[in-house]
Every structure is written in C-alpha cells, then in structure tokens.
Design a protein around this motif. Structure first.
Motif, PDB file in Angstrom:
ATOM      1  N   GLU A 130      19.001  12.064  28.720  1.00 45.95           N
ATOM      2  CA  GLU A 130      19.799  10.979  29.206  1.00 45.95           C
ATOM      3  C   GLU A 130      19.219  10.635  30.644  1.00 45.95           C
ATOM      4  OE1 GLU A 130      24.312   9.504  30.541  1.00 45.95           O
ATOM      5  OE2 GLU A 130      23.792  11.416  30.530  1.00 45.95           O
ATOM      6  N   LEU A 131      18.667   9.241  30.514  1.00 44.23           N
ATOM      7  CA  LEU A 131      18.450   8.699  31.766  1.00 44.23           C
ATOM      8  C   LEU A 131      19.267   7.719  32.496  1.00 44.23           C
ATOM      9  CD1 LEU A 131      14.545   8.266  30.799  1.00 44.23           C
ATOM     10  CD2 LEU A 131      15.328  10.145  31.902  1.00 44.23           C
ATOM     11  N   ASP A 132      19.327   7.584  33.544  1.00 50.09           N
ATOM     12  CA  ASP A 132      20.146   6.498  34.380  1.00 50.09           C
ATOM     13  C   ASP A 132      19.440   5.029  34.200  1.00 50.09           C
ATOM     14  OD1 ASP A 132      18.301   6.061  36.345  1.00 50.09           O
ATOM     15  OD2 ASP A 132      19.480   7.189  37.910  1.00 50.09           O
ATOM     16  N   ILE A 133      19.996   4.027  34.884  1.00 48.02           N
ATOM     17  CA  ILE A 133      19.523   2.524  34.385  1.00 48.02           C
ATOM     18  C   ILE A 133      18.377   2.408  34.992  1.00 48.02           C
ATOM     19  CG2 ILE A 133      20.604   1.804  36.660  1.00 48.02           C
ATOM     20  CD1 ILE A 133      21.350  -0.923  35.183  1.00 48.02           C
ATOM     21  N   ASP A 134      17.597   3.206  36.118  1.00 45.71           N
ATOM     22  CA  ASP A 134      16.309   3.027  36.744  1.00 45.71           C
ATOM     23  C   ASP A 134      15.437   4.151  35.939  1.00 45.71           C
ATOM     24  OD1 ASP A 134      17.052   1.197  38.565  1.00 45.71           O
ATOM     25  OD2 ASP A 134      18.260   2.595  39.687  1.00 45.71           O
ATOM     26  N   TYR A 135      15.709   4.707  34.820  1.00 45.36           N
ATOM     27  CA  TYR A 135      15.062   5.607  34.062  1.00 45.36           C
ATOM     28  C   TYR A 135      14.800   6.874  34.924  1.00 45.36           C
ATOM     29  CZ  TYR A 135      14.046   2.304  30.677  1.00 45.36           C
ATOM     30  OH  TYR A 135      14.242   1.286  29.303  1.00 45.36           O
ATOM     31  N   VAL A 136      15.963   7.399  35.514  1.00 47.40           N
ATOM     32  CA  VAL A 136      15.787   8.673  36.530  1.00 47.40           C
ATOM     33  C   VAL A 136      16.557   9.603  35.701  1.00 47.40           C
ATOM     34  CG1 VAL A 136      16.378   9.643  38.772  1.00 47.40           C
ATOM     35  CG2 VAL A 136      15.281   7.441  38.723  1.00 47.40           C
ATOM     36  N   SER A 137      16.115  11.196  35.571  1.00 45.03           N
ATOM     37  CA  SER A 137      16.738  12.158  34.908  1.00 45.03           C
ATOM     38  C   SER A 137      17.413  12.924  35.866  1.00 45.03           C
ATOM     39  CB  SER A 137      15.755  12.789  34.358  1.00 45.03           C
ATOM     40  OG  SER A 137      16.289  13.800  33.829  1.00 45.03           O
ATOM     41  N   SER A 138      18.622  13.230  35.457  1.00 45.06           N
ATOM     42  CA  SER A 138      19.460  14.331  36.599  1.00 45.06           C
ATOM     43  C   SER A 138      19.008  15.544  36.441  1.00 45.06           C
ATOM     44  CB  SER A 138      20.838  14.073  36.237  1.00 45.06           C
ATOM     45  OG  SER A 138      21.219  14.354  34.961  1.00 45.06           O
ATOM     46  N   LEU A 139      18.145  16.070  35.327  1.00 46.28           N
ATOM     47  CA  LEU A 139      17.795  17.385  34.958  1.00 46.28           C
ATOM     48  C   LEU A 139      16.709  17.783  36.234  1.00 46.28           C
ATOM     49  CD1 LEU A 139      16.660  17.407  31.295  1.00 46.28           C
ATOM     50  CD2 LEU A 139      18.669  17.626  32.075  1.00 46.28           C
ATOM     51  N   ARG A 140      16.915  19.151  36.593  1.00 43.86           N
ATOM     52  CA  ARG A 140      16.193  19.934  37.590  1.00 43.86           C
ATOM     53  C   ARG A 140      15.023  19.619  37.161  1.00 43.86           C
ATOM     54  NH1 ARG A 140      20.086  23.521  36.120  1.00 43.86           N
ATOM     55  NH2 ARG A 140      18.578  24.978  35.468  1.00 43.86           N
ATOM     56  N   ARG A 141      14.030  19.708  38.144  1.00 39.98           N
ATOM     57  CA  ARG A 141      12.448  19.656  38.364  1.00 39.98           C
ATOM     58  C   ARG A 141      11.965  18.437  37.220  1.00 39.98           C
ATOM     59  NH1 ARG A 141       9.471  25.212  36.890  1.00 39.98           N
ATOM     60  NH2 ARG A 141      10.977  25.448  35.421  1.00 39.98           N
ATOM     61  N   ALA A 142      12.807  17.480  36.921  1.00 43.88           N
ATOM     62  CA  ALA A 142      12.449  16.320  36.306  1.00 43.88           C
ATOM     63  C   ALA A 142      11.299  15.458  37.005  1.00 43.88           C
ATOM     64  CB  ALA A 142      13.397  15.525  35.747  1.00 43.88           C
ATOM     65  N   PRO A 143      10.238  14.991  36.297  1.00 43.50           N
ATOM     66  CA  PRO A 143       9.142  14.147  36.797  1.00 43.50           C
ATOM     67  C   PRO A 143       9.592  12.743  37.109  1.00 43.50           C
ATOM     68  CG  PRO A 143       8.652  14.472  34.539  1.00 43.50           C
ATOM     69  CD  PRO A 143       9.936  14.979  34.870  1.00 43.50           C
ATOM     70  N   GLU A 144       8.787  11.864  37.716  1.00 42.41           N
ATOM     71  CA  GLU A 144       9.168  10.425  37.925  1.00 42.41           C
ATOM     72  C   GLU A 144       8.475   9.974  36.345  1.00 42.41           C
ATOM     73  OE1 GLU A 144       9.935   6.868  38.379  1.00 42.41           O
ATOM     74  OE2 GLU A 144      10.057   7.979  40.174  1.00 42.41           O
ATOM     75  N   VAL A 145       9.534   9.258  35.863  1.00 41.42           N
ATOM     76  CA  VAL A 145       9.087   8.417  34.588  1.00 41.42           C
ATOM     77  C   VAL A 145       9.469   7.042  34.477  1.00 41.42           C
ATOM     78  CG1 VAL A 145       9.584  10.739  33.316  1.00 41.42           C
ATOM     79  CG2 VAL A 145      11.436   9.015  33.564  1.00 41.42           C
ATOM     80  N   ASN A 146      10.091   6.645  35.655  1.00 38.54           N
ATOM     81  CA  ASN A 146      10.320   5.201  35.706  1.00 38.54           C
ATOM     82  C   ASN A 146       9.433   4.318  35.389  1.00 38.54           C
ATOM     83  OD1 ASN A 146      10.413   2.613  37.574  1.00 38.54           O
ATOM     84  ND2 ASN A 146      12.235   3.005  37.234  1.00 38.54           N
ATOM     85  N   LYS A 147       8.102   4.411  35.872  1.00 30.12           N
ATOM     86  CA  LYS A 147       7.088   3.390  35.399  1.00 30.12           C
ATOM     87  C   LYS A 147       6.566   3.494  33.874  1.00 30.12           C
ATOM     88  CE  LYS A 147       4.844   3.003  40.095  1.00 30.12           C
ATOM     89  NZ  LYS A 147       3.842   3.167  40.857  1.00 30.12           N
ATOM     90  N   ALA A 148       6.704   4.716  33.328  1.00 28.62           N
ATOM     91  CA  ALA A 148       6.297   4.966  32.218  1.00 28.62           C
ATOM     92  C   ALA A 148       7.234   4.269  31.100  1.00 28.62           C
ATOM     93  CB  ALA A 148       5.945   6.468  31.888  1.00 28.62           C
ATOM     94  N   CYS A 149       8.382   4.599  31.442  1.00 27.39           N
ATOM     95  CA  CYS A 149       9.475   4.021  30.655  1.00 27.39           C
ATOM     96  C   CYS A 149       9.820   2.617  30.523  1.00 27.39           C
ATOM     97  CB  CYS A 149      10.924   4.887  31.062  1.00 27.39           C
ATOM     98  SG  CYS A 149      11.059   6.417  30.549  1.00 27.39           S
TER      99      CYS A 149
END
Length: 399
Positions: A130-149
C-alpha cells in the motif's frame, strides 16, 4: 498503464474496512481475497496462500517483503522443475530430436511454456503493497518510489487516499526508471536509447546492423517508421541522411518515449503521429520501415503487444496497406524474425503469400543470427527453435 478508469480494492484490517485505488501494470482485476502478512510470515505460508489465489498485503519491513518475494519465487521455480517443466522437457526432447512428431509438438511446447510463465506471474503478483497518495510507503526502510511510480502509473487523483499494487509491479516501475536514467547502449550507432515504462526496451538489437547495411533507395527524401516504439528505427534513418521521417505509434507512452529520444539526439527532421499503422495527410514515402511483433500469439499484458501479434494482425495489416503509401520506386524494409516459423506458428509460405497478395515482391533479404543468451541455452525447452532463429530485413517493392 496510464490511470484511466478507476478500480478499487477492499480489505479488512483491525476490524476496520479499508478501500484503496487498485493499480495493475498487466490490467489484472482487483484481488477478491486479501489477508494481512508481515515479517513473521514464512515463505511456505506465503507460497501456499498465493497458490490458493489469496493476495497478501504486507505490513512490516520493505526489505523483508522483497526477501519474502524472492523466497516465494524460488519455490515457484522448484515446483515448475518438479511438475510443469517435466512435461516441457519431455516435449522439448521430441522437438530437439528433429523428428516429425517433435516438429509437430513445437506449437504445444510454446503454448505450454507461455502458460507456465503466466501462472508464475499470477502467483508472484499476490504480494501487495500500500502506498499513500504521493506514492510513499509506510513500510520500514522503504525506498523513495515517488518519481518511478508517477512515471509508470501517473499521478493519483486528490480524492484517492492511497493505492495498492503488487510488489512485482513496483519493482517493474523501479527497473524502468533505471533503464530510463542509464539508457540502453546501441553500440552500432554509438548512442543510447532511453526506454520509458510500458515501452519495449531494445535490448535485442541485432537488426540494427541490417538497417545500416541495406542500400538506401535511389530517392530517399521521405521515410515512415511504422510502430516506432522507442524511436530507434527513426534514429537510424536520420543517421543515414533521410531528410523527412514520419514515425507513428498507437501507444501514447511510445510517442512520449520516442519524442524524448529524438530530443536527446537533437533530431529536427522527425515528425511523430499517433496512428494505427500509417500516417495521415503525409507525402508518399520512398522508404517505409516496420519492426512488427514477431510471434503470432495473443498478448496477455500491455507490454506484450510489442512481442505478440494475435493472428499476425499487425503484420498482415501493414502488408495490405503499405503499397498505397509508397512512392514510385519506393521500398519497404520489414524487420522480422523467423522464430515463428521454427515454432510452427506461421509458415514461410504464408508470409510469402501475404507479400504477393499485397502487390509486393521481394527485392532482396539481409539475414543475421541472434546472439542473445536464450539462443545459446540448451536447457531452454525451446532451444531447438531459438538456436535456428534468423532475423531478416526483407526489402520489398511494388510489383
């Protein structure tokens, strides 16, 4: 995929019902059954759930989720070796013996392998994030995925609070972002091509040398590149001195990708047009090039449209319509592998008949043998066909 029609996925967690936007690169429907899993979930348990058609929404550590998917992948591969691959290898042995029965079995072998691949994809797509509206993950140690998504799926609408997608689709978006940043080097041209998400990357480009070696028509001021994709063929034509090039594609992603590559090469003589095959309101062409999908089979995802052409529809449509867009003494360069012929999916006689029915004749043909890894892999169930494959530039002209 680009976000168009909305689809939502619903699940229950902590006695509460949740709703989120569903994203799928392969246009898979939203999962009907979802359970919550975390860092304590074992690979055996996850594999069992996935095989039973249950999707798993991951809570915990991002890297643990990735390791869980890798472990499930190993179990899928082991199962394939113990079951489906036994059948494939048995059929492959018949095919590799070059007997009549083996030759007749190749189409079944091909379809069995596609079914195995599709089944693997379904199982491995059961692990969800699950990602939020800005494509940010709440999982620990999650990388930045916003631009890719955003590049892969587009921006989410403001009314959507979050989205759910498979971990594999996220990996695909991150991988595509990597290709887009570093590019695919085309050593024959001395340039790099930058694929976008959803546009087939030219990682196999043995045909480039064929396009460089083929003698240009005496008059070559206008050329079409039909189904341009990343724009590679148009770039080759521009390097060879074609004054005006019109590149077409039906896929909006491909048009954006090709424009990006043309701008990187500072090409001012290439015009892009969204079209199903041929451009409209364009001058007749002295040269028309096309690299259609090589295998006559039904695509199962948007990206597969670059590889599979159900009933050879694009190939036949191109041949049937190309003559009316060709100037006098003009030429057609058709880039095509004969892998479909070795797989008994299409015959050489059928191809030649389509060319003749289109009012065309073969002027000459240039051939090259692929050197990619799968053509050298004797353990591949389709090795008999892949090792015999030839990629050709068919130069056609009006009768």
């Amino acid at each position: 995929m680009l976000l168009t029609e909305k689809e939502y996925v619903e699940w229950h967690e902590n006695d509460t019902s949740h709703l989120a936007r569903w994203l799928s690169a392969s246009d898979h429907p939203a999962p009907a059954r979802i359970v919550i899993v975390d860092d304590k979930t074992t690979a055996d348990e996850a594999y069992r759930l996935a095989c039973a058609g249950t999707s798993m929404l991951y809570r915990g550590d991002f890297h643990n989720a990735r390791q869980l998917l890798q472990a499930v992948t190993r179990r899928v591969e082991r199962t394939e070796k113990n079951s489906a691959k036994r059948k494939l290898k048995k059929a492959a042995n018949k095919a590799n013996n070059s007997t009549e029965s083996g030759s007749k079995n190749l189409p079944n072998l091909f379809h069995q392998q596609r079914q195995t691949t599709a089944q693997r994809a379904r199982i491995l797509s059961r692990l969800l994030l699950e990602l939020d509206i800005d494509y940010v993950s709440s999982l620990r140690r999650a990388p930045e995925v916003n631009k890719a998504c955003i590049a892969a799926f587009g921006a989410l609408d403001k009314e959507d609070e979050s989205c759910v997608l498979s971990f594999r689709d996220l990996q695909g978006a991150l991988g595509a972002a990597g290709w887009r940043e570093k590019g695919v080097p085309i050593k024959e041209l001395g340039v790099a091509i930058y694929p976008h998400y959803g546009v087939f990357a030219p990682t196999r480009h043995e045909y480039v040398q064929l396009l460089l070696d083929a003698p240009l028509p005496t008059v070559h001021d206008v050329a079409y590149d039909i189904g341009t994709g990343t724009g590679l063929l148009a770039i080759i034509l521009a390097q060879r001195g074609i004054k005006q090039i019109i590149a077409t594609d039906l896929n909006p992603r491909a048009l954006t990708c090709a424009q990006d590559n043309f701008e990187r090469q500072e090409l001012a003589n290439v015009q892009l047009q969204q079209a199903d095959l041929f451009p409209t309101d364009a001058p007749l062409a002295n040269l028309i090039v096309c690299n259609p999908p090589w295998l006559p089979a039904k695509p199962t995802s948007p990206l597969e449209y670059s590889v599979y052409d159900a009933n050879s529809a694009m190939l036949k449509g191109f041949l049937q319509g190309v003559k009316s867009h060709l100037a006098q003494q003009g030429e057609v360069w058709l880039i095509l592998s004969d892998l479909a012929e070795h797989l008994q999916l299409r015959s050489r006689e059928a191809l030649l008949a389509w060319i003749e029915e289109a009012g065309l004749t073969v002027k000459y043909r240039l051939d090259t043998q692929p050197k990619h890894g799968r053509s050298q892999d004797k353990t591949d169930p389709l090795y008999a066909a892949r090792s015999s494959e030839i990629t050709s530039l068919w130069c056609l002209q009006s009768v």
